[in-house]
Design an enzyme around this catalytic site. Structure first.
Site, PDB file in Angstrom:
ATOM      1  N   PHE A 142       0.859  -1.186   0.000  1.00 15.75           N
ATOM      2  CA  PHE A 142       0.000   0.000   0.000  1.00 15.75           C
ATOM      3  C   PHE A 142       0.891   1.231   0.000  1.00 15.75           C
ATOM      4  CE2 PHE A 142      -3.857   2.315   0.813  1.00 15.75           C
ATOM      5  CZ  PHE A 142      -4.847   1.433   0.398  1.00 15.75           C
ATOM      6  N   GLN A 179      -6.712  15.116   4.403  1.00 11.79           N
ATOM      7  CA  GLN A 179      -6.176  14.401   3.246  1.00 11.79           C
ATOM      8  C   GLN A 179      -7.196  14.408   2.108  1.00 11.79           C
ATOM      9  OE1 GLN A 179      -5.630   9.866   2.995  1.00 11.79           O
ATOM     10  NE2 GLN A 179      -3.568  10.648   3.303  1.00 11.79           N
ATOM     11  N   HIS A 227      -8.126  12.756  -1.473  1.00 12.76           N
ATOM     12  CA  HIS A 227      -7.848  11.613  -2.346  1.00 12.76           C
ATOM     13  C   HIS A 227      -7.931  12.122  -3.779  1.00 12.76           C
ATOM     14  CE1 HIS A 227      -7.963   7.698  -4.158  1.00 12.76           C
ATOM     15  NE2 HIS A 227      -7.699   7.152  -2.989  1.00 12.76           N
ATOM     16  N   LEU A 232     -15.319   7.351  -4.000  1.00 19.15           N
ATOM     17  CA  LEU A 232     -13.897   7.047  -4.167  1.00 19.15           C
ATOM     18  C   LEU A 232     -13.633   6.034  -5.283  1.00 19.15           C
ATOM     19  CD1 LEU A 232     -11.154   7.397  -2.447  1.00 19.15           C
ATOM     20  CD2 LEU A 232     -11.686   5.109  -1.686  1.00 19.15           C
ATOM     21  N   GLU A 234      -6.987   3.727  -5.509  1.00 23.32           N
ATOM     22  CA  GLU A 234      -5.656   3.849  -6.090  1.00 23.32           C
ATOM     23  C   GLU A 234      -5.352   2.690  -7.024  1.00 23.32           C
ATOM     24  OE1 GLU A 234      -4.485   4.884  -2.460  1.00 23.32           O
ATOM     25  OE2 GLU A 234      -3.975   6.833  -3.283  1.00 23.32           O
ATOM     26  N   ARG A 261      -0.459  10.497  -3.011  1.00 20.77           N
ATOM     27  CA  ARG A 261      -1.773  11.139  -3.083  1.00 20.77           C
ATOM     28  C   ARG A 261      -1.679  12.655  -3.189  1.00 20.77           C
ATOM     29  NH1 ARG A 261      -5.458   7.716   1.314  1.00 20.77           N
ATOM     30  NH2 ARG A 261      -5.481   5.836   0.048  1.00 20.77           N
ATOM     31  N   HIS A 312     -11.018  13.375   2.039  1.00 23.58           N
ATOM     32  CA  HIS A 312     -11.077  11.946   2.364  1.00 23.58           C
ATOM     33  C   HIS A 312     -10.894  11.642   3.849  1.00 23.58           C
ATOM     34  CE1 HIS A 312     -10.833   7.712   1.558  1.00 23.58           C
ATOM     35  NE2 HIS A 312      -9.573   7.603   1.895  1.00 23.58           N
ATOM     36  N   ARG A 343      -1.810  11.220   6.662  1.00 23.10           N
ATOM     37  CA  ARG A 343      -1.976   9.833   7.091  1.00 23.10           C
ATOM     38  C   ARG A 343      -1.580   8.877   5.976  1.00 23.10           C
ATOM     39  NH1 ARG A 343      -6.713   5.921   6.201  1.00 23.10           N
ATOM     40  NH2 ARG A 343      -7.007   7.255   4.400  1.00 23.10           N
TER      41      ARG A 343
HETATM   42  C1  LIG Z   1     -14.183   5.352   1.244  1.00 20.15           C
HETATM   43  C2  LIG Z   1     -13.209   5.203   2.374  1.00 20.15           C
HETATM   44  C3  LIG Z   1     -12.327   4.137   2.401  1.00 20.15           C
HETATM   45  C4  LIG Z   1     -11.416   3.987   3.443  1.00 20.15           C
HETATM   46  N1  LIG Z   1     -10.553   2.926   3.436  1.00 20.15           N
HETATM   47  C5  LIG Z   1      -9.672   2.768   4.458  1.00 20.15           C
HETATM   48  C6  LIG Z   1      -8.791   1.638   4.506  1.00 20.15           C
HETATM   49  O1  LIG Z   1      -8.832   0.769   3.645  1.00 20.15           O
HETATM   50  N2  LIG Z   1      -7.920   1.536   5.540  1.00 20.15           N
HETATM   51  C7  LIG Z   1      -7.857   2.463   6.524  1.00 20.15           C
HETATM   52  O2  LIG Z   1      -7.057   2.310   7.431  1.00 20.15           O
HETATM   53  N3  LIG Z   1      -8.698   3.531   6.520  1.00 20.15           N
HETATM   54  C8  LIG Z   1      -9.593   3.698   5.513  1.00 20.15           C
HETATM   55  N4  LIG Z   1     -10.431   4.782   5.514  1.00 20.15           N
HETATM   56  C9  LIG Z   1     -10.508   5.624   6.716  1.00 20.15           C
HETATM   57  C10 LIG Z   1     -11.260   4.867   7.812  1.00 20.15           C
HETATM   58  O3  LIG Z   1     -12.250   4.057   7.230  1.00 20.15           O
HETATM   59  C11 LIG Z   1     -11.920   5.791   8.830  1.00 20.15           C
HETATM   60  O4  LIG Z   1     -10.993   6.707   9.290  1.00 20.15           O
HETATM   61  C12 LIG Z   1     -12.435   4.988  10.023  1.00 20.15           C
HETATM   62  O5  LIG Z   1     -13.284   3.956   9.597  1.00 20.15           O
HETATM   63  C13 LIG Z   1     -13.156   5.838  11.049  1.00 20.15           C
HETATM   64  O6  LIG Z   1     -13.612   4.985  12.085  1.00 20.15           O
HETATM   65  P1  LIG Z   1     -14.199   5.540  13.448  1.00 20.15           P
HETATM   66  O7  LIG Z   1     -14.485   4.353  14.313  1.00 20.15           O
HETATM   67  O8  LIG Z   1     -13.342   6.598  13.988  1.00 20.15           O
HETATM   68  O9  LIG Z   1     -15.562   6.231  13.009  1.00 20.15           O
HETATM   69  P2  LIG Z   1     -16.824   5.699  12.157  1.00 20.15           P
HETATM   70  O10 LIG Z   1     -16.662   4.335  11.622  1.00 20.15           O
HETATM   71  O11 LIG Z   1     -17.121   6.785  11.212  1.00 20.15           O
HETATM   72  O12 LIG Z   1     -17.952   5.608  13.254  1.00 20.15           O
HETATM   73  C14 LIG Z   1     -18.481   6.744  13.891  1.00 20.15           C
HETATM   74  C15 LIG Z   1     -19.574   6.284  14.819  1.00 20.15           C
HETATM   75  O13 LIG Z   1     -19.992   7.374  15.615  1.00 20.15           O
HETATM   76  C16 LIG Z   1     -21.401   7.439  15.638  1.00 20.15           C
HETATM   77  N5  LIG Z   1     -21.761   8.833  15.885  1.00 20.15           N
HETATM   78  C17 LIG Z   1     -21.287   9.936  15.288  1.00 20.15           C
HETATM   79  N6  LIG Z   1     -21.854  11.026  15.815  1.00 20.15           N
HETATM   80  C18 LIG Z   1     -22.699  10.606  16.782  1.00 20.15           C
HETATM   81  C19 LIG Z   1     -23.580  11.254  17.676  1.00 20.15           C
HETATM   82  N7  LIG Z   1     -23.716  12.565  17.697  1.00 20.15           N
HETATM   83  N8  LIG Z   1     -24.323  10.480  18.512  1.00 20.15           N
HETATM   84  C20 LIG Z   1     -24.223   9.142  18.491  1.00 20.15           C
HETATM   85  N9  LIG Z   1     -23.392   8.482  17.674  1.00 20.15           N
HETATM   86  C21 LIG Z   1     -22.649   9.207  16.829  1.00 20.15           C
HETATM   87  C22 LIG Z   1     -21.826   6.909  14.292  1.00 20.15           C
HETATM   88  O14 LIG Z   1     -23.154   6.472  14.336  1.00 20.15           O
HETATM   89  C23 LIG Z   1     -20.826   5.775  14.121  1.00 20.15           C
HETATM   90  O15 LIG Z   1     -21.274   4.643  14.817  1.00 20.15           O
HETATM   91  C24 LIG Z   1     -11.372   4.940   4.479  1.00 20.15           C
HETATM   92  C25 LIG Z   1     -12.255   6.009   4.465  1.00 20.15           C
HETATM   93  C26 LIG Z   1     -13.165   6.154   3.425  1.00 20.15           C
HETATM   94  C27 LIG Z   1     -14.083   7.332   3.425  1.00 20.15           C
END
Ligand SMILES: Cc1cc2nc3c(=O)[nH]c(=O)nc-3n(C[C@H](O)[C@H](O)[C@H](O)COP(=O)(O)OP(=O)(O)OC[C@H]3O[C@@H](n4cnc5c(N)ncnc54)[C@H](O)[C@@H]3O)c2cc1C
Lengths: 597, 80
Positions: A119, A240, A242, A252, A255, A286, A353, A398
């Site tokens: 990656f 960041q 993309h 998205l 890559e 990127r 992104h 990142r």
């Molecule tokens: C298209 C895409 C592909 C990606 N691919 C990768 C990858 O392959 N590898 C990698 O390392 N990273 C990747 N990333 C980044 C990564 O996916 C995210 O940074 C990560 O999943 C965020 O996880 P999190 O647990 O912080 O939040 P999230 O998974 O976004 O979860 C947030 C949670 O908070 C809850 N929430 C939010 N606000 C409130 C509120 N006010 N009250 C109650 N609940 C609330 C939501 O309901 C949800 O359950 C990608 C991002 C995108 C957009």
């Protein structure tokens, strides 16, 4: 009015990868745990992650955490804190193997070990050549991660409050955090969640930009709540982009498309990346690709009637290759760009992104703020992990697959810190302040009583366009200065949003208006922090930051090797030093160097 | 459909885990939902209840569900 109060040892806001990992740690330790989420846990945005999670298992190519640490520090353009980075990369193997034991169906080698793929930005031997460090479960890594951890949480007796929206942080006179207020969407009632420890895992705020790869749910609620409660936000100027989001939709395009031979072309059909990155061309990092695309567009060589995008061309690949090697891409292009990439190129633009900044924490997941002469004092009872937090491991940029790792490592460590603390200092709940729910109730009453106010969608759009124009991939002094004024105006408008539907139950208009308050905090933090940082570093690239011997590629370590802290009150800025010192004696500080790939 | 029930369904369409579904389902609600028959509404609710990845894969597949109401809804979603 009496407000229902729910008492838990630990309240976690967010049920994505970070929230579920944190919940598991505390629930399995026997603590009474509530998890709040705006949506069913497995619909959290983590489900979108496909690329994988980084760990130096070395199953395919030789690897070790020292190399992973180096790549991460370099990727961060030296803004990452080296103690937190050391902690994360050292824990990577442990948390990935744990996840395997939780039932995560990783892709495997014939030997049965977890398969790993290369990656961008991850290397062997300090940048020498690519390394296979990403562990994935086909194209459903995030999905599988959420499912495995959700099931295990159910077994551990974690209580889920699904379709509840946390509104505001509750702090007492000492500044300690005692929980949150939250609205049950089904009834529209506000409740109090009273906790000994509160962990935020609310994800990113990518929807502040007009063009975003993030799902609509990424409204930065936790970040906004923290800001309103007086907690500063760290390094919010770093986002960041993309290079390849579908123009107009944001979805998205991975890559992998360029990896398989996809070529970026401008209006005259020229393969312009040859001019910007003669060696790596379309496969440059990127930020390099994104900036080259924007330069083409800004200089009038963009495509389409508005000359506002470039084209990603795979028409020279055989249909078989496209179907076999790039599953899903053809469908995305047909659905959102209206073109079949076998026959015509895909319109793409650099698209927001990932949020590198967030709520400041240390590697234990404790939220830390300046107090007196000290820059990093833990806030009692408050923790954060995942994209809403800034540990800071990603610094100014990142690396792909390091985010899922961040969720696992800091989700777990925040949980561990809570368990330790409650074991060592057993205590009752601190009493709730009498006005614990007043702020939230006032926000809702304001919305219900607003007359002649602003339309929520219009204000959100104004914010998104302002951010896109003034604080995009490339940043210009005059645009940033004007952007600060513009975003303050939009923020004023957001204070008078009005909704037509005043129903209590299932009022999505109200929920969206409340989300907008959070987006606005993040947008202000971003614009104001970006305007102030007079250098280029990682994802923050200013056109007026000159490339000199003292400031290579515009990076000014003498003046700007420091973290930004933005306070909502008065839009005040403060700064704190970057921690260049690793956590242990196992490794030396990775010395400052120019970031080249 | 009652207001509250519709709004709940709406929330479950405009806050998905995948941006792809946010976009598709929001467009569908705004452009097509009002014109659906009762059976199609039920079929759409079942679709909206699916896991994000399954739902998206179904939309971009060339599968035709055997239930005629599901097939009709799916065809409309695909066009949005
Ligand atoms: C298209 C895409 C592909 C990606 N691919 C990768 C990858 O392959 N590898 C990698 O390392 N990273 C990747 N990333 C980044 C990564 O996916 C995210 O940074 C990560 O999943 C965020 O996880 P999190 O647990 O912080 O939040 P999230 O998974 O976004 O979860 C947030 C949670 O908070 C809850 N929430 C939010 N606000 C409130 C509120 N006010 N009250 C109650 N609940 C609330 C939501 O309901 C949800 O359950 C990608 C991002 C995108 C957009």
């Amino acid at each position: 009015m009496t407000i229902p109060v729910h008492k838990y040892d630990v309240v976690i806001v967010g049920a994505g990868g970070a929230g579920l990992r944190a919940a598991l740690q505390v629930a399995e330790a026997g603590l009474k745990t509530a998890v709040l989420s705006k949506v069913f846990p497995t619909r959290s945005h983590t489900v979108a992650a496909q690329g994988g999670v980084a760990a130096s298992l070395g199953n395919v190519t030789e690897d070790n955490w020292h190399w992973h640490m180096y790549d991460t520090v370099k990727g961060s353009d030296w803004l990452g804190d080296q103690d937190a980075i050391e902690f994360m990369v050292k824990k990577a193997n442990e948390v990935v193997v744990e996840l395997e034991h939780f039932g995560m169906p990783f892709d495997r080698l014939d030997s049965g070990k977890i398969y790993q793929r290369p990656f961008g930005g991850h290397s062997q031997n300090y940048g020498e050549k690519p390394v296979n460090r990403s562990c994935a479960a086909a194209d459903r890594t995030g999905h599988a991660m959420l499912h495995a951890m959700y099931q295990r949480n159910v077994k551990a007796n974690t209580q889920f409050f699904v379709e509840w929206m946390a509104l505001d942080l509750i702090r007492d006179e000492d500044g300690d955090v005692l929980g949150v207020t939250a609205m049950e969407m089904e009834t529209g009632e506000v409740h109090i969640f009273h906790a000994k420890a509160t962990i935020f895992a609310t994800g990113g705020a990518g929807r502040i930009y007009y063009s975003s790869t993030n799902a609509f749910i990424n409204t930065g609620d936790g970040v906004g709540m923290a800001a309103r409660a007086g907690i500063p936000l760290e390094d919010m100027e770093f986002w960041q982009f993309h290079p390849t989001g579908v123009a107009g939709a944001g979805v998205l395009i991975t890559e992998g498309v360029r990896g398989e031979g996809g070529i970026l072309r401008n209006a005259s059909g020229e393969r312009f990346m040859e001019r910007y990155a003669p060696n790596l061309k379309d496969l440059a990092s990127r930020d390099v690709v994104s900036r080259s695309m924007v330069t083409e567009i800004n200089e009038g060589r963009g495509c389409g009637p508005d000359k506002d995008h470039v084209l990603l061309d795979i028409t020279h690949l055989s249909p078989e290759t496209i179907m076999k090697r790039l599953p899903g891409i053809r469908e995305i292009s047909i659905q959102f760009a209206g073109v079949d990439p076998i026959k015509a190129p895909i319109p793409v633009v650099p698209t927001c992104h990932y949020q590198m900044g967030g709520i400041p924490t240390n590697y234990k997941g404790q939220v830390i703020v300046p107090k007196g002469d000290e820059k990093s004092v833990p806030v009692g009872g408050f923790y954060a992990a995942g994209e809403c937090a800034c540990a800071s491991v990603h610094g100014a940029n990142r690396l792909g697959t390091n985010s899922l790792l961040d969720l696992l490592v800091f989700g777990k460590s925040s949980g561990e810190t809570v368990v330790e603390d409650l074991k060592n200092n057993p205590r009752a709940h601190k009493p709730l302040p009498a006005n614990a729910a007043d702020v939230s109730l006032a926000r809702i009453a304001r919305l219900d009583n607003q007359k002649g106010g602003e339309n929520v969608h219009e204000v959100r759009l104004a914010m998104q366009r302002t951010m896109q124009k003034h604080a995009g991939v490339f940043r210009f002094n005059d645009l940033l200065k004007a952007g600060v004024e513009e975003i303050k105006k939009v923020a004023e408008r957001a204070k008078t949003t009005e909704i037509n539907d005043k129903s209590k139950v299932w009022n999505t208009a109200r929920t969206e208006a409340l989300e907008l308050d959070n987006l606005i905090e993040v947008a202000k933090a971003t614009m104001i922090s970006a305007e102030a940082r007079k250098e280029s570093r990682g994802a923050h690239v200013r056109d007026d930051a000159l490339d000199t011997a003292e400031t290579p590629a515009g990076r000014d370590d003498k003046n700007w090797l420091k973290h930004t802290l933005w306070y909502s009150e008065g839009n005040r800025l403060d700064y704190k030093p970057v921690n260049l010192q690793p956590m242990s004696a196992d490794v030396e500080s990775i010395a400052l160097a120019k970031r080249t790939y | 459909m009652e207001r509250a029930e519709y709004e709940r369904l709406r929330w479950r369409c405009i806050r998905r885990g995948l941006l792809e579904l946010d976009l598709k389902l929001t467009r569908f609600l705004d452009q097509e939902f009002e014109k659906l028959t009762d059976e199609e509404v039920e079929a759409f609710k079942r679709m909206a209840d699916m896991d994000d990845l399954e739902c998206w894969k179904l939309i971009v597949s060339d599968q035709v569900p055997s239930d005629p109401h599901e097939a009709a809804v799916l065809a409309k979603v695909r066009k949005c």
